[in-house]
Design an enzyme around this catalytic site. Structure first.
Site, PDB file in Angstrom:
ATOM      1  N   CYS A   6       0.822  -1.207   0.000  1.00 46.98           N
ATOM      2  CA  CYS A   6       0.000   0.000   0.000  1.00 46.98           C
ATOM      3  C   CYS A   6       0.856   1.257   0.000  1.00 46.98           C
ATOM      4  O   CYS A   6       2.057   1.209   0.231  1.00 46.98           O
ATOM      5  CB  CYS A   6      -0.894   0.009   1.233  1.00 46.98           C
ATOM      6  SG  CYS A   6      -1.847  -1.496   1.419  1.00 46.98           S
ATOM      7  N   CYS A 248      13.031  -3.019   4.348  1.00 43.55           N
ATOM      8  CA  CYS A 248      12.702  -4.017   3.316  1.00 43.55           C
ATOM      9  C   CYS A 248      13.492  -3.757   2.037  1.00 43.55           C
ATOM     10  O   CYS A 248      13.252  -2.768   1.334  1.00 43.55           O
ATOM     11  CB  CYS A 248      11.206  -3.964   3.012  1.00 43.55           C
ATOM     12  SG  CYS A 248      10.739  -4.966   1.588  1.00 43.55           S
ATOM     13  N   CYS A 394       6.841 -13.531   2.731  1.00 47.07           N
ATOM     14  CA  CYS A 394       7.046 -12.306   3.509  1.00 47.07           C
ATOM     15  C   CYS A 394       5.863 -12.133   4.453  1.00 47.07           C
ATOM     16  O   CYS A 394       4.715 -12.224   4.028  1.00 47.07           O
ATOM     17  CB  CYS A 394       7.127 -11.097   2.576  1.00 47.07           C
ATOM     18  SG  CYS A 394       7.165  -9.540   3.474  1.00 47.07           S
ATOM     19  N   CYS A 446      16.258  -5.999   5.835  1.00 53.00           N
ATOM     20  CA  CYS A 446      15.620  -7.310   5.878  1.00 53.00           C
ATOM     21  C   CYS A 446      15.788  -7.962   4.512  1.00 53.00           C
ATOM     22  O   CYS A 446      15.635  -7.310   3.486  1.00 53.00           O
ATOM     23  CB  CYS A 446      14.136  -7.146   6.190  1.00 53.00           C
ATOM     24  SG  CYS A 446      13.207  -8.705   6.048  1.00 53.00           S
ATOM     25  N   CYS A 449      12.972 -12.938   2.694  1.00 52.75           N
ATOM     26  CA  CYS A 449      12.363 -13.714   1.600  1.00 52.75           C
ATOM     27  C   CYS A 449      13.423 -14.434   0.777  1.00 52.75           C
ATOM     28  O   CYS A 449      13.102 -15.352   0.021  1.00 52.75           O
ATOM     29  CB  CYS A 449      11.507 -12.817   0.713  1.00 52.75           C
ATOM     30  SG  CYS A 449      12.289 -11.270   0.284  1.00 52.75           S
TER      31      CYS A 449
HETATM   32  S1  SF4 Z   1      10.775 -10.624   3.757  1.00 52.01           S
HETATM   33 FE1  SF4 Z   1      11.504  -9.701   1.816  1.00 52.01          FE
HETATM   34  S2  SF4 Z   1       9.722  -8.543   1.050  1.00 52.01           S
HETATM   35 FE2  SF4 Z   1       9.339  -9.003   3.218  1.00 52.01          FE
HETATM   36  S3  SF4 Z   1      10.094  -7.223   4.366  1.00 52.01           S
HETATM   37 FE3  SF4 Z   1      11.777  -8.691   4.288  1.00 52.01          FE
HETATM   38  S4  SF4 Z   1      12.933  -8.099   2.414  1.00 52.01           S
HETATM   39 FE4  SF4 Z   1      10.933  -7.132   2.295  1.00 52.01          FE
END
Ligand code: SF4
Length: 476
Positions: A6, A248, A394, A446, A449
């Site tokens: 979003c 992210c 994710c 992060c 994924c």
């Molecule tokens: S898991 Fe991947 S898509 Fe989700 S917040 Fe972490 S880096 Fe982003």
């Protein structure tokens, strides 16, 4: 297909706040097309307009005229392949003992299900299936009278990802979760920030500031709440001892516009460098570098410059295909992809091409694109991907697919993946390659994924909630 997350946009201290939010939301439309909404406020009340579809489809002069007041927040929500629903459309609002409160949320909470269960056991009724609603109820139930302390109390109980805008009749709060998963930038219209009240603007991406004439000031920091109200602007921390920052990396890879600066990093510069890195990690002899438009364009420029192979537009994207077109009853193979991408024979026929895209999730779209290209009889196709293989779901607001649908989960070797997609070779940039030195600090990102190391605890309940969301989405 990655179902997008979003976008949120807010303004404080302007006579035409709602109209400016309306303009800003246009520039966040890539973050969600299912539904949109704006809530504005004056000293008397909140005014709300939410609906399905894109911003330009839903809003008209009459709706904007209704949105009175000098502050407003807006939201665009992700798209799905099924029919959209109105119930979870944001911003959300509620009448509370503290007066009316409105909320716009980007991200996904990993403990929303637990909080929701607890509140329901205490008699709380919920009117949406959105995790965002728990934030609203926590603010309403907080043991404080004022919005700022109530919001802080509520946000401190949340786990997972949130960038939020919270508003009552005279104050607007902008905040990012302690890990800082989702981006949120702050700008101003007018002179340099002083303690005097002026016009403040908040946006998921700063590329939306240009249309409202705002100057980017900075990002809201992870664990920070910025408050603008009658006394001017101030900042607070959400929790006393914040966890490490984990922004992210997919925002840089895929979601944000190349014209944005996200996590204090130029998205364009980032994708360009990743393209160069990809060329170093997976070189190949070819006649042309061909991007999948628009997602692979910037990485393809980087790949082309590093490899010395000229870039050419072998696929042209149609920007005029609406959400609802009528499919021929006889069923043309790969109809959706054909409506979107047109191959250019002069670039492809009898040529060796390096096809560049930003990511492969399920692999179905990549495979269809390759099939369309193959009809133009290329000599070789080498697929290069400007992110590592997506192997894990994710839980923080990016809705990939069920884990078992992720291509890199199903197929283990590059040869198997190349065979499935129908190309001569495939190469993904490495996880280490995602963090070019001097551009982004890998400590602060992060990448769960790709490597499965989630920065927060993922409980059975949050997994159940994830499965529930996926099921709901497939039912829509
Ligand atoms: S898991 Fe991947 S898509 Fe989700 S917040 Fe972490 S880096 Fe982003």
């Amino acid at each position: 297909m990655i179902r997008e997350e979003c976008g949120i946009f807010g303004m404080y201290g302007h006579q035409e706040a709602a109209r400016y939010v309306y303009l800003g939301l246009h520039f966040l439309q890539h973050r969600g097309q299912e539904s949109c909404g704006i809530i504005s406020s004056d000293h008397i009340s909140l005014y709300k307009q939410i609906g399905l579809g894109k911003v330009s489809e839903f809003f008209d002069e009459a709706k904007l005229n209704y949105l009175r007041g000098t502050q407003a927040i807006g939201h665009v929500r992700y798209s799905t392949t099924g029919s959209p629903t109105l119930v979870n459309t944001q911003p959300l609002s509620a009448m509370t003992q503290k007066g009316p409160i409105a909320l716009a949320h980007n991200g996904n909470l990993t403990n929303a299900m637990e909080i929701r269960k607890r509140l329901m056991e205490e008699g709380q009724a919920f009117s949406t299936t959105s995790d965002s609603e728990v934030i609203l109820h926590l603010i309403a139930r907080a043991p404080y009278d004022d919005l700022v302390m109530s919001t802080r109390w509520a946000l401190a109980q949340l786990e997972g990802a949130f960038a939020v805008l919270v508003m009552n009749r005279d104050t607007l709060v902008a905040a990012r979760d302690p890990h800082g998963f989702r981006p949120l930038a702050m700008g101003t219209i007018g002179e340099v920030i002083t303690s005097e009240a002026e016009t403040y603007v908040f946006s998921s991406e700063d590329t939306a500031f240009g249309i409202v004439g705002a100057t980017r000031r900075r990002e809201i920091l992870p664990n920070e709440m910025v408050v603008v109200g009658p006394e001017g602007m101030r900042t607070l921390s959400i929790v006393e001892s914040p966890p490490p920052t984990r922004q992210c990396v997919f925002e840089l890879i895929y979601f944000a516009k190349p014209s944005s600066r996200v996590f204090e990093t130029s998205v364009y510069q980032y994708r360009y460098e990743i393209g160069k890195q990809l060329a170093r990690e997976f070189p190949v002899e070819a006649d042309y570098v061909v991007p999948v438009p628009d997602s692979g364009i910037v990485a393809a420029i980087g790949y082309s410059e590093e490899s010395g192979i000229p870039m050419s537009l072998g696929l042209i994207r149609s920007h005029y295909v609406g959400r609802t077109f009528i499919e021929p009853t006889q069923g043309i193979r790969d109809f959706g992809v054909r409506m979107k991408f047109m191959p250019v024979p002069e670039v492809i026929q009898n040529k060796r091409i390096v096809l560049i895209d930003d990511s492969i999730v399920r692999g179905t779209t990549s495979r269809k694109i390759v099939q369309v290209i193959k009809e133009m009889k290329p000599k070789e196709i080498h697929f290069r991907v400007a992110s590592p293989p997506v192997k894990y779901p994710c839980f923080y607001g990016i809705d990939f697919s069920r884990p078992e649908e992720l291509l890199a989960n199903k197929l283990k070797t590059l040869e198997e993946i190349a065979h499935y997609i129908g190309v001569d070779s495939v190469g993904y940039v490495s996880v280490d390659g995602l963090f070019p030195s001097g551009l982004v600090d890998e400590q602060h990102f992060c990448r769960a994924c790709f490597d499965g190391h989630y920065p927060t605890k993922i409980t059975t309940v949050s997994k159940e909630s994830f499965d529930h969301e996926i099921k709901q989405a497939s039912l829509r």
